[in-house]
Structure formats: structure tokens, C-alpha cells
Design an enzyme around this catalytic site. Sequence first.
Site, PDB file in Angstrom:
ATOM      1  N   SER A 161       0.800  -1.419   0.013  1.00 47.50           N
ATOM      2  CA  SER A 161       0.059   0.129   0.011  1.00 47.50           C
ATOM      3  C   SER A 161       0.921   1.055   0.011  1.00 47.50           C
ATOM      4  O   SER A 161       1.846   1.506   0.858  1.00 47.50           O
ATOM      5  CB  SER A 161      -0.827  -0.069   1.249  1.00 47.50           C
ATOM      6  N   ARG A 163       0.567  -8.626  -3.365  1.00 45.90           N
ATOM      7  CA  ARG A 163       1.072  -9.541  -2.703  1.00 45.90           C
ATOM      8  C   ARG A 163       0.020 -10.459  -2.170  1.00 45.90           C
ATOM      9  O   ARG A 163      -1.350  -9.844  -2.006  1.00 45.90           O
ATOM     10  CB  ARG A 163       2.059  -9.184  -1.502  1.00 45.90           C
ATOM     11  N   THR A 164       0.070 -11.806  -1.744  1.00 45.07           N
ATOM     12  CA  THR A 164      -1.007 -12.297  -1.014  1.00 45.07           C
ATOM     13  C   THR A 164      -0.662 -12.339   0.380  1.00 45.07           C
ATOM     14  O   THR A 164       0.375 -12.536   1.051  1.00 45.07           O
ATOM     15  CB  THR A 164      -0.739 -13.904  -1.561  1.00 45.07           C
ATOM     16  N   GLU A 184      -5.907  -3.300  14.575  1.00 49.57           N
ATOM     17  CA  GLU A 184      -5.553  -3.656  16.196  1.00 49.57           C
ATOM     18  C   GLU A 184      -6.549  -2.785  16.795  1.00 49.57           C
ATOM     19  O   GLU A 184      -6.994  -1.690  16.512  1.00 49.57           O
ATOM     20  CB  GLU A 184      -4.242  -3.344  16.432  1.00 49.57           C
ATOM     21  N   ASN A 204      -0.975   5.901   8.754  1.00 45.70           N
ATOM     22  CA  ASN A 204      -1.722   6.236   9.623  1.00 45.70           C
ATOM     23  C   ASN A 204      -1.007   6.110  11.151  1.00 45.70           C
ATOM     24  O   ASN A 204      -0.171   5.250  11.337  1.00 45.70           O
ATOM     25  CB  ASN A 204      -3.078   5.626   9.542  1.00 45.70           C
TER      26      ASN A 204
END
Length: 277
Positions: free
Chosen positions: A43, A97-98, A198, A240
Site C-alpha cells: 500500500s 502480494r498475497t 488492531e 496512519n
Amino acid sequence: MSTHSGVFADPQTDPFDVAKAAAEVIANRTGTAKHDVALVLGSGWNQSADLIGETVEEIDNADVPGFGKAAVEGHSGVMRSIRIGDTDRRALVFGTRTHYYEGKGIRAVVHGVRTAAAAGCSTIVLTNGAGGLNPAWTPGTPVLIRDHLNLTAVSPLEGATFIDLTDLYTPRLRELAKTVDPDLDEGVYVQLPGPHYETPAEVQMVKTLGGDLVGMSTTLEAIAARQAGMDILGLSLMTNLAAGISDAPLSHQEVIDAGQAAAERCGTLLAAVVAKI
Ligand code: HPA
């Protein structure tokens, strides 16, 4: 129940054979027997590829054994062979990506890394978007991964494969990145399974454990890359502040927006680093 899906579900399948088959397709399609550096663009890093050099070939992941379609918006389901600057060296760039949370099993998660190794790459650059625990970092800040905590409770290594993970993120490559951008900070990246973000309590736990960045990728890939003998550079884009570090709730859109806003800085950094590898 098998913990693997697709081509990896069959227990008779050797994941390294699938990687070899994938590398053969890549070699044929690109006309290049050997790639030198692999990059996994997470990302926020996707726009970096164009700055590395000329794209010689673009291959749909679906055409390569063991690869599936991209599961995350903002990731592209192609891999590219890129000429690095005006050299003869080639980068193999994975636009997606996985992730472990996709439930395709850990062999699928590290298949890109093993394919890169089979394609000849001796260095891999693993990038991601991550939440930051350091309040001094603002969204859009790239951070070097110094070490990691793998809190997924799994390993890509199967059987009695005891591999040393000291200096997993190659010190020489971190120093090299700092010659490009002396302001780069370093941090400990913590992979949690996701796909939920989280809780603030989990972020406090991570802080207590010595983590600086939280995300849902990279550590399993780094372990597989070490097994393959590759040098590793890890770069997080802090998209973030992690949950509870700021009062704001988290959103995937925020992660994408921060990535787009930082695209130029990240792209310039990555291209300059790759040119020096
Ligand atoms: N947590 C986990 N993964 C992430 C985050 C986060 O805050 N930001 C981007 N990826």
C-alpha cells in the site's frame, strides 16, 4: 483440513517446484534468464515502479503458476520486468502480494519471494503500508524496517528448518538507503494476522514489546527470503497513527489516500535506492 489452497493444496506439491515453474514463465515472457532485484509493492508504493526504469514486460499474475488475482483495492495484479535505470540489470516488481488473512495458506503468501529467488534475484525489497506508533511520524513518512516481530504464530518454513534471523533486514542495505535519504528513521515492524486493524490495547501491547509499526504483511516474506539466501530491504510507509495513538478511527481509505499523497517521495526514494543496490 488443508491449510493451503489452489495449487498448494496438494500435499504432494513442492512449493519450490511451483516457484521454479513460475520463474520459467517469467524468463520466457521477459526474454531474461535472470532478474537481479525483486520488489514487492505494498500500500502506497505502487506508483514507484515507473521511476525505477523502463518496463520491459508486464505479466498478468493469472498467467504465472501459483499466483492469483489481487485481493486488495489499491494493489495491482501484475508483475513487471523493469530495466534498472540505463543498466543491464533487471528488477522484478510485484504489484501485489498475497496476505496471510486471505486464507490461501502460507505457501501462497511467500510464493512471490520464492519465485523471485528462482528467477535469480539476490536482493528483495519488501514494502508495505503500516500504522505508526511513534507520534512524531506523520502519515506519509517512509520508515526503514530494522527488525520485526512476527505475531502471526506461523512460519513459512516447514519441517526442521532452523534458520538464523539475526540481521534479517540487511544492515548494508539500510545504510545504503540512508545515503539516499539521511532523514530516514528505523523501526521494528510488527505483523499481526489482520484483516481487522488492531485494538488500542493491542497497539499498547505492541508498544510494550518494542514495536514501532503495525501491519499485516512482510515478516513471513522476509523469513522466506532469508531461507532463499536473499539480502532484504524492508520499507514501511507510515499511512496512519496506529489505533489509540491518535483519537481518529482507522479506515482503509485513509491508508490509500496517505499512499497516494506520499507516492512521489516513496517513488523517488525507492528508485534511487534500487539504482544503488
Ligand atoms: N494496522 C495494521 N495494518 C495497517 C495499518 C494499521 O494501523 N495501517 C496500514 N496497514
